[in-house]
Design a protein around this motif. Sequence first.
Motif, mmCIF file in Angstrom:
data_model
loop_
_atom_site.group_PDB
_atom_site.id
_atom_site.type_symbol
_atom_site.label_atom_id
_atom_site.label_comp_id
_atom_site.label_asym_id
_atom_site.label_seq_id
_atom_site.Cartn_x
_atom_site.Cartn_y
_atom_site.Cartn_z
ATOM 1 N N ILE A 147 0.843 -1.199 0.000
ATOM 2 C CA ILE A 147 0.000 0.000 0.000
ATOM 3 C C ILE A 147 0.878 1.250 0.000
ATOM 4 C CG2 ILE A 147 -1.578 1.313 1.491
ATOM 5 C CD1 ILE A 147 -3.158 -1.182 1.920
ATOM 6 N N THR A 148 2.135 1.094 0.418
ATOM 7 C CA THR A 148 3.119 2.178 0.319
ATOM 8 C C THR A 148 3.198 2.714 -1.105
ATOM 9 O OG1 THR A 148 4.417 1.248 2.126
ATOM 10 C CG2 THR A 148 5.579 2.712 0.603
ATOM 11 N N LYS A 149 2.999 1.850 -2.090
ATOM 12 C CA LYS A 149 3.135 2.267 -3.495
ATOM 13 C C LYS A 149 2.081 3.286 -3.909
ATOM 14 C CE LYS A 149 5.276 -2.034 -5.176
ATOM 15 N NZ LYS A 149 4.932 -3.082 -4.182
ATOM 16 N N LEU A 150 1.042 3.482 -3.082
ATOM 17 C CA LEU A 150 0.078 4.543 -3.386
ATOM 18 C C LEU A 150 0.774 5.900 -3.431
ATOM 19 C CD1 LEU A 150 -2.984 3.477 -1.198
ATOM 20 C CD2 LEU A 150 -2.840 3.449 -3.697
ATOM 21 N N MET A 151 1.680 6.144 -2.492
ATOM 22 C CA MET A 151 2.411 7.419 -2.503
ATOM 23 C C MET A 151 3.378 7.467 -3.677
ATOM 24 S SD MET A 151 2.922 10.429 -1.312
ATOM 25 C CE MET A 151 2.260 10.574 0.357
ATOM 26 N N THR A 152 4.004 6.353 -3.989
ATOM 27 C CA THR A 152 4.889 6.301 -5.150
ATOM 28 C C THR A 152 4.119 6.681 -6.414
ATOM 29 O OG1 THR A 152 6.171 4.534 -4.095
ATOM 30 C CG2 THR A 152 6.436 4.811 -6.478
ATOM 31 N N ALA A 153 2.951 6.077 -6.577
ATOM 32 C CA ALA A 153 2.133 6.374 -7.760
ATOM 33 C C ALA A 153 1.667 7.819 -7.768
ATOM 34 C CB ALA A 153 0.935 5.428 -7.806
ATOM 35 N N LEU A 154 1.301 8.356 -6.605
ATOM 36 C CA LEU A 154 0.834 9.740 -6.541
ATOM 37 C C LEU A 154 1.916 10.699 -7.012
ATOM 38 C CD1 LEU A 154 -1.267 11.876 -5.716
ATOM 39 C CD2 LEU A 154 -0.252 11.849 -3.427
ATOM 40 N N LEU A 155 3.150 10.500 -6.563
ATOM 41 C CA LEU A 155 4.222 11.405 -6.979
ATOM 42 C C LEU A 155 4.468 11.312 -8.482
ATOM 43 C CD1 LEU A 155 6.886 11.201 -4.117
ATOM 44 C CD2 LEU A 155 4.935 12.725 -4.378
#
Length: 468
Positions: A147-155
């Motif tokens: 779920i950490t990848k949500l921030m990766t995708a947002l950036l």
Amino acid sequence: MEKAQADGAGESGNSITLFPNGIHLQSLPTWANPKSLGTEGVKGAIRKPPCRLRSGEIPLHNHLLPPIQWGQTRILEEEQAMQTGKRLWALTCCMLMIFLPTAQAAQPLESGTPMTLTTPSAILAETATGTVIFEKNADERREVASITKLMTALLVLEALDRDEIALTDSVQISPRAAAMKGSQALLDANAVYPLEDLLRTTIMASANDSAVALSEYIAGSEENFVDRMNRRAAELGMTNTNYVNCTGYPQSGQYTTARDVCRLCCEIAKHPRYNQYASVWIDKLTHPGGRVTDLTNTNRLVRFYEGCDGYKTGSTDAAKYCLAATAEKNGMRLVAIVLGTPVSQTRFNEARQMLDYGFATYRRVVIANKGDLLGQNVEVRGGSAERVPLALGSGLSMLLKNGQQSGLSLSVQLPESVDAPIAQGDVIGLVDVLLDGQVIAKLNCVAAEDVPRPGFIEGLLRILRNWR
């Protein structure tokens, strides 16, 4: 063909002011000309009869809802209005914006959970307003794996919006990125891939190698990218979040909460491209050398829950099984977040129950749009026009339980008169929004057009007319 490795993070997956009780209040940037709203002065589902508002009349109608009742228009005494004037009105409205609590401090609409949840931490919210319907241990710090990848995708999505990168960019895969453990797209080291392939495999297949490749391309290194992740988390008010890597792969010091994940999901909801990739169930990745990898979405609700089109799964031994699932029905988007369930299927079952409850019990109601003409006007002293028409300076939408719409009412507070000059967008008064008689929001009531002081000739003609 190869099958992408999954399930192990590896997947072992004009500013807005938010108010409590499901209120979504648009802020007051540059004034939009209300004349652009047409002769009725209202867009969308809200309709208003073209007549002057009088006490007890109903100027706003919604074809989906019972009419919203307007209460008495309260007129300030002339002496008070003369003493306070427009400056006090502006100050009052600024103070209201400061002291009305925001969503960060707002309580959920319901205490406790309306169903039995075995998941240790959960939250159900509406994404457009950020309104929390109910929660369970939402501020408990936990690892959440991919779920950490949500921030990766947002950036990445925000960098695309700023035209800093493009989906067609060519990205060379470093040996470090290609060697990532956990869920993978099985990228070839030193090969070149379109940026879009890396983004879609990060979102849809939770590929760690793709996520690291994106971080290195955007920020030069994963470490630099993680710094950006933490800065963005702080900007979003994610006060209980700390990122150590961009994948969610187990690493000491990395944590977040259900509430912070909810805030992140509400921000991602502004980027429909995310859902374009996250809603795909099965796909393929063709590598530069012609090799093909099969991709399967880690979020089963995308296939088995009507309206579900994202967001993300995550699982590791420490995080257990996590899910942030979103669905949209009848113009309302909800997000259900469950963290730390001991069994994989449980996260999907409980997220489904949460979404079912939200859609069956609540609806998002648009009360008014910014620029809606009120059908009211106020006398102007010393102006080129005798009266100034009024409009709403903010839009308002709310999350309401079914049946609550009949309890909505609006009450206008206006001075008896104001002094020229008046500029379009100047705050003239307030509109109280009441639910069952209790004020739940206040909207600025603004001038819909300019009223300057009269010119010399016009002023002279007025004197002559009055003299006669």
